[in-house]
Design a protein around this motif. Structure first.
Motif, mmCIF file in Angstrom:
data_model
loop_
_atom_site.group_PDB
_atom_site.id
_atom_site.type_symbol
_atom_site.label_atom_id
_atom_site.label_comp_id
_atom_site.label_asym_id
_atom_site.label_seq_id
_atom_site.Cartn_x
_atom_site.Cartn_y
_atom_site.Cartn_z
ATOM 1 N N THR A 105 0.924 -1.540 -0.273
ATOM 2 C CA THR A 105 0.174 0.064 -0.023
ATOM 3 C C THR A 105 0.854 0.889 0.113
ATOM 4 O O THR A 105 0.811 2.229 -1.233
ATOM 5 C CB THR A 105 -1.011 -0.052 0.997
ATOM 6 N N GLU A 106 2.204 1.218 0.926
ATOM 7 C CA GLU A 106 2.489 2.339 0.596
ATOM 8 C C GLU A 106 3.002 3.106 -1.033
ATOM 9 O O GLU A 106 3.609 3.494 -0.967
ATOM 10 C CB GLU A 106 4.015 2.059 1.900
ATOM 11 N N ASN A 107 3.568 1.795 -0.866
ATOM 12 C CA ASN A 107 4.826 2.063 -2.099
ATOM 13 C C ASN A 107 3.894 1.563 -3.620
ATOM 14 O O ASN A 107 3.963 1.825 -4.562
ATOM 15 C CB ASN A 107 5.719 0.847 -2.746
ATOM 16 N N LYS A 108 2.129 2.437 -3.197
ATOM 17 C CA LYS A 108 0.962 1.909 -4.289
ATOM 18 C C LYS A 108 1.147 0.664 -5.335
ATOM 19 O O LYS A 108 1.297 1.144 -6.441
ATOM 20 C CB LYS A 108 1.334 3.596 -5.201
ATOM 21 N N LEU A 109 0.987 -0.490 -5.074
ATOM 22 C CA LEU A 109 1.412 -1.962 -5.206
ATOM 23 C C LEU A 109 -0.066 -2.645 -5.429
ATOM 24 O O LEU A 109 -0.170 -3.608 -5.777
ATOM 25 C CB LEU A 109 2.641 -2.788 -4.585
ATOM 26 N N ASP A 110 -0.455 -2.161 -4.527
ATOM 27 C CA ASP A 110 -2.230 -2.969 -4.111
ATOM 28 C C ASP A 110 -2.984 -3.034 -5.176
ATOM 29 O O ASP A 110 -3.597 -3.197 -4.473
ATOM 30 C CB ASP A 110 -1.866 -2.594 -3.212
ATOM 31 N N ARG A 111 -2.768 -2.311 -6.240
ATOM 32 C CA ARG A 111 -3.611 -1.671 -7.648
ATOM 33 C C ARG A 111 -4.388 -3.583 -7.893
ATOM 34 O O ARG A 111 -3.859 -4.270 -8.117
ATOM 35 C CB ARG A 111 -4.103 -1.006 -9.001
ATOM 36 N N GLY A 112 -5.457 -3.365 -8.192
ATOM 37 C CA GLY A 112 -5.790 -4.481 -8.431
ATOM 38 C C GLY A 112 -6.222 -5.586 -7.063
ATOM 39 O O GLY A 112 -6.877 -6.519 -7.481
ATOM 40 N N PHE A 113 -6.188 -5.563 -5.873
ATOM 41 C CA PHE A 113 -6.264 -6.746 -4.931
ATOM 42 C C PHE A 113 -7.424 -6.314 -4.001
ATOM 43 O O PHE A 113 -7.325 -5.534 -4.037
ATOM 44 C CB PHE A 113 -4.814 -6.092 -3.833
ATOM 45 N N VAL A 114 -7.750 -7.642 -3.309
ATOM 46 C CA VAL A 114 -8.816 -6.682 -2.603
ATOM 47 C C VAL A 114 -8.309 -7.928 -1.211
ATOM 48 O O VAL A 114 -7.840 -9.082 -0.801
ATOM 49 C CB VAL A 114 -10.118 -7.525 -2.445
ATOM 50 N N PHE A 115 -8.243 -6.893 -0.232
ATOM 51 C CA PHE A 115 -7.731 -7.435 1.035
ATOM 52 C C PHE A 115 -8.795 -7.119 2.359
ATOM 53 O O PHE A 115 -9.478 -6.668 2.112
ATOM 54 C CB PHE A 115 -6.735 -6.136 1.420
ATOM 55 N N SER A 116 -8.410 -8.755 2.967
ATOM 56 C CA SER A 116 -9.651 -8.872 3.951
ATOM 57 C C SER A 116 -8.797 -9.105 5.330
ATOM 58 O O SER A 116 -7.937 -10.413 4.531
ATOM 59 C CB SER A 116 -10.574 -9.975 3.699
ATOM 60 N N PRO A 117 -8.695 -7.970 6.294
ATOM 61 C CA PRO A 117 -8.252 -9.161 7.582
ATOM 62 C C PRO A 117 -8.840 -10.269 8.085
ATOM 63 O O PRO A 117 -10.228 -10.874 7.723
ATOM 64 C CB PRO A 117 -8.234 -8.187 8.225
#
Length: 131
Positions: free
Chosen positions: A113-125
């Protein structure tokens, strides 16, 4: 690797037409698999045991299914794990259509997330379950 992410290796991406590696492109492959039985249903999912291979699986029953991990099963020094192909939907009854999920550490989540590499991911805790 420069940021100390543990549990991945890099493999070449092969051209479909030639079967040769593409220059400058790699795929990330998780090196570790979650042990069978370590993933448990919390809500909206039913636990199922495959009658062919005896693997524990989860089937979506209604809404957004939630699952958790048994506490103290995974090595916390490893940042990325993949599950067995153990998730299948409401309409599927055949286990051969099951899919995998990736489980990542909080450290890897922050890196993405800090490096903006999370595009297209869906995160769930995930919830840790004591048994």
């Amino acid at each position: 690797t420069a940021h100390g992410i543990v549990g991945i290796e890099f493999c070449p991406v092969m051209r479909k037409s030639t079967g040769q590696p593409m220059d400058g492109i790699s795929q990330i492959v998780p090196m570790h698999t979650v042990p069978d039985g370590a993933v448990v249903a919390i809500s909206g999912m039913a636990e199922y045991v495959c009658n062919q291979c005896s693997m524990h699986m989860l089937k979506h029953t209604d809404g957004h299914g939630r699952f958790g991990l048994l506490d103290n099963v995974l090595d916390e020094a490893i940042d990325i794990w993949q599950t067995q192909p153990m998730f299948f939907g409401r309409s599927h009854t055949a286990c051969h259509s099951a899919s995998r999920r990736l489980i990542i550490s909080q450290r890897m989540y922050r890196f993405l997330t800090e490096n903006k590499l999370d595009r297209g991911f869906v995160f769930s805790p995930l919830e840790m379950i004591e048994r």
